[in-house]
Scaffold this motif. Structure first.
Motif, PDB file in Angstrom:
ATOM      1  N   SER A   1      35.886  23.039  34.782  1.00  0.00           N
ATOM      2  CA  SER A   1      37.338  23.208  34.808  1.00  0.00           C
ATOM      3  C   SER A   1      37.989  23.191  33.427  1.00  0.00           C
ATOM      4  O   SER A   1      39.212  23.313  33.322  1.00  0.00           O
ATOM      5  N   VAL A   2      37.193  23.041  32.369  1.00  0.00           N
ATOM      6  CA  VAL A   2      37.747  23.056  31.008  1.00  0.00           C
ATOM      7  C   VAL A   2      38.519  24.356  30.776  1.00  0.00           C
ATOM      8  O   VAL A   2      38.047  25.445  31.123  1.00  0.00           O
ATOM      9  N   GLU A   3      39.691  24.227  30.209  1.00  0.00           N
ATOM     10  CA  GLU A   3      40.523  25.395  29.929  1.00  0.00           C
ATOM     11  C   GLU A   3      40.323  25.849  28.487  1.00  0.00           C
ATOM     12  O   GLU A   3      40.864  25.268  27.549  1.00  0.00           O
ATOM     13  N   SER A   4      39.512  26.871  28.334  1.00  0.00           N
ATOM     14  CA  SER A   4      39.324  27.510  27.035  1.00  0.00           C
ATOM     15  C   SER A   4      38.891  28.941  27.297  1.00  0.00           C
ATOM     16  O   SER A   4      38.278  29.244  28.333  1.00  0.00           O
ATOM     17  N   ASP A   5      39.206  29.829  26.369  1.00  0.00           N
ATOM     18  CA  ASP A   5      38.837  31.233  26.540  1.00  0.00           C
ATOM     19  C   ASP A   5      37.323  31.389  26.643  1.00  0.00           C
ATOM     20  O   ASP A   5      36.819  32.166  27.466  1.00  0.00           O
ATOM     21  N   ALA A   6      36.591  30.643  25.813  1.00  0.00           N
ATOM     22  CA  ALA A   6      35.133  30.747  25.816  1.00  0.00           C
ATOM     23  C   ALA A   6      34.568  30.301  27.150  1.00  0.00           C
ATOM     24  O   ALA A   6      33.658  30.943  27.708  1.00  0.00           O
ATOM     25  N   ASN A   7      35.083  29.205  27.692  1.00  0.00           N
ATOM     26  CA  ASN A   7      34.560  28.712  28.952  1.00  0.00           C
ATOM     27  C   ASN A   7      34.908  29.639  30.112  1.00  0.00           C
ATOM     28  O   ASN A   7      34.076  29.889  30.995  1.00  0.00           O
ATOM     29  N   GLU A   8      36.118  30.144  30.129  1.00  0.00           N
ATOM     30  CA  GLU A   8      36.509  31.041  31.217  1.00  0.00           C
ATOM     31  C   GLU A   8      35.633  32.286  31.248  1.00  0.00           C
ATOM     32  O   GLU A   8      35.213  32.737  32.315  1.00  0.00           O
ATOM     33  N   ALA A   9      35.321  32.823  30.068  1.00  0.00           N
ATOM     34  CA  ALA A   9      34.454  34.006  30.001  1.00  0.00           C
ATOM     35  C   ALA A   9      33.035  33.667  30.444  1.00  0.00           C
ATOM     36  O   ALA A   9      32.374  34.452  31.142  1.00  0.00           O
ATOM     37  N   TRP A  10      32.564  32.493  30.043  1.00  0.00           N
ATOM     38  CA  TRP A  10      31.202  32.050  30.383  1.00  0.00           C
ATOM     39  C   TRP A  10      31.062  31.823  31.882  1.00  0.00           C
ATOM     40  O   TRP A  10      30.092  32.271  32.505  1.00  0.00           O
ATOM     41  N   VAL A  11      32.033  31.148  32.488  1.00  0.00           N
ATOM     42  CA  VAL A  11      32.001  30.891  33.932  1.00  0.00           C
ATOM     43  C   VAL A  11      32.069  32.203  34.699  1.00  0.00           C
ATOM     44  O   VAL A  11      31.345  32.411  35.685  1.00  0.00           O
ATOM     45  N   GLU A  12      32.925  33.110  34.242  1.00  0.00           N
ATOM     46  CA  GLU A  12      33.051  34.409  34.906  1.00  0.00           C
ATOM     47  C   GLU A  12      31.731  35.175  34.866  1.00  0.00           C
ATOM     48  O   GLU A  12      31.302  35.765  35.872  1.00  0.00           O
ATOM     49  N   ALA A  13      31.067  35.143  33.712  1.00  0.00           N
ATOM     50  CA  ALA A  13      29.784  35.849  33.581  1.00  0.00           C
ATOM     51  C   ALA A  13      28.710  35.216  34.466  1.00  0.00           C
ATOM     52  O   ALA A  13      27.892  35.923  35.088  1.00  0.00           O
TER      53      ALA A  13
ATOM     54  N   ARG B   1      26.848  37.052  37.786  1.00  0.00           N
ATOM     55  CA  ARG B   1      25.399  37.241  37.866  1.00  0.00           C
ATOM     56  C   ARG B   1      24.776  36.502  39.048  1.00  0.00           C
ATOM     57  O   ARG B   1      23.883  37.018  39.722  1.00  0.00           O
ATOM     58  N   MET B   2      25.255  35.278  39.323  1.00  0.00           N
ATOM     59  CA  MET B   2      24.581  34.405  40.281  1.00  0.00           C
ATOM     60  C   MET B   2      25.307  34.272  41.623  1.00  0.00           C
ATOM     61  O   MET B   2      24.744  33.755  42.577  1.00  0.00           O
ATOM     62  N   GLY B   3      26.583  34.671  41.675  1.00  0.00           N
ATOM     63  CA  GLY B   3      27.339  34.547  42.913  1.00  0.00           C
ATOM     64  C   GLY B   3      28.558  33.675  42.732  1.00  0.00           C
ATOM     65  O   GLY B   3      28.535  32.695  41.972  1.00  0.00           O
ATOM     66  N   GLU B   4      29.608  34.001  43.418  1.00  0.00           N
ATOM     67  CA  GLU B   4      30.882  33.316  43.258  1.00  0.00           C
ATOM     68  C   GLU B   4      30.795  31.840  43.607  1.00  0.00           C
ATOM     69  O   GLU B   4      31.536  31.012  43.081  1.00  0.00           O
ATOM     70  N   GLU B   5      29.867  31.485  44.514  1.00  0.00           N
ATOM     71  CA  GLU B   5      29.768  30.087  44.953  1.00  0.00           C
ATOM     72  C   GLU B   5      29.051  29.196  43.955  1.00  0.00           C
ATOM     73  O   GLU B   5      29.122  27.963  44.048  1.00  0.00           O
ATOM     74  N   ARG B   6      28.366  29.785  42.999  1.00  0.00           N
ATOM     75  CA  ARG B   6      27.611  28.996  42.041  1.00  0.00           C
ATOM     76  C   ARG B   6      28.539  28.371  41.006  1.00  0.00           C
ATOM     77  O   ARG B   6      29.555  28.942  40.634  1.00  0.00           O
ATOM     78  N   VAL B   7      28.178  27.172  40.531  1.00  0.00           N
ATOM     79  CA  VAL B   7      29.000  26.435  39.583  1.00  0.00           C
ATOM     80  C   VAL B   7      28.246  26.259  38.268  1.00  0.00           C
ATOM     81  O   VAL B   7      27.026  26.384  38.205  1.00  0.00           O
TER      82      VAL B   7
END
Length: 265
Positions: free
Chosen positions: A123-135, A139-145
């Motif tokens: 849940s960290v709010e940063s541009d780098a993290n948002e892009a990383w989580v999206e990627a 690749r692995m599925g929306e349910e993956r964390v």
């Protein structure tokens, strides 16, 4: 005012709790106000232990739990707390081994409001993290964390690439030498730094568990230099780890000698 240190019975919880006992007593918590308990992996019967934790507060003192319980045993522990009518407002639990992956797919209704301490949360709010989580999800599925060990690997791998590039080789010793002082942006903002003791400088975050299995970050520090040896235990307070200048991970500052550990492996 009172603490229950609950852990799974192996080296990490026992070492952590040894440090915590010394730390809490230095902060004025009496030894009799610290309850320590270990359970095997997969432990499921938490009724007696939860009753013991609740009993700590029978005198009206506020009780907190620091948990190094690992794996599926956490499910039974939190469910037993809820069954006993104990909420996070009554007896807050801060866990060192429960993150997004452990909560994924679980009913977190019994865990809402309890805490966890890591260097990273999804849940960290940063541009780098948002892009990383999206990627990751693409690749692995929306349910993956994502979770803290993943960020640590992300940082470590990129540092290794940079060190190997600087060394011009993948030779272990050459890369290790090039590793010291390596910096790489972490996903929480700021920069992770590789120290001569083979540890990173990273921020420490405390998150509150939410109903969706994510964390609301309620506390964050500046980067904290990782320390190989705690000052809260006398046997380790005299030790120093410095692989760059001393070439030693257990240098005894009193005897000026490097302690060698023999391995059977």
């Amino acid at each position: 005012e009172k603490f229950a240190l609950l852990g799974t019975d192996y080296v990490y919880p026992r070492t952590t709790n040894n440090i915590l006992e010394a730390y809490l007593q230095e902060k004025g918590i009496a030894a009799e106000d610290i309850f320590v308990n270990y359970t095997p992996f997969g432990h499921s019967d938490w009724s007696k232990i939860v009753a013991d934790v609740v009993a700590l507060g029978a005198d009206g003192k506020k009780v907190g739990v620091i948990s190094t319980i690992n794996g599926d045993a956490n499910i039974g522990f939190y469910k037993e707390l809820a069954a006993a009518g104990i909420s996070a407002d009554d007896i807050p639990v801060v866990a060192f081994s429960v993150g997004e992956e452990e909560l994924s797919g679980l009913d977190t209704s019994d865990l809402v409001g309890h805490l966890a301490a890591w260097n990273y949360f999804q849940s960290v709010e940063s541009d780098a993290n948002e892009a990383w989580v999206e990627a990751w999800k693409a690749r692995m599925g929306e349910e993956r964390v994502t979770n803290d060990p993943m960020e640590a690997h992300f940082i470590g791998f990129n540092m290794w690439v940079n060190a190997a590039t600087a060394a011009g080789t993948t030779d272990v010793d050459a890369v290790r030498t090039a590793m010291y002082g390596q910096e790489f942006p972490n996903l929480t903002g700021g920069t992770a730094v590789m120290l001569p003791n083979h540890h990173l400088a990273k921020p420490v975050l405390i998150g509150e568990i939410q109903a969706d299995g994510q964390f609301d970050i309620i506390s964050a520090t500046e980067p904290v230099p990782g320390d190989a040896w705690t000052d809260f235990l006398p046997e380790s307070a005299v030790l120093k780890s410095d692989w760059k200048e001393l070439g030693c991970g257990m240098y005894n500052t009193e005897t000026s000698t490097c302690v060698q550990i023999e391995s059977n492996y």
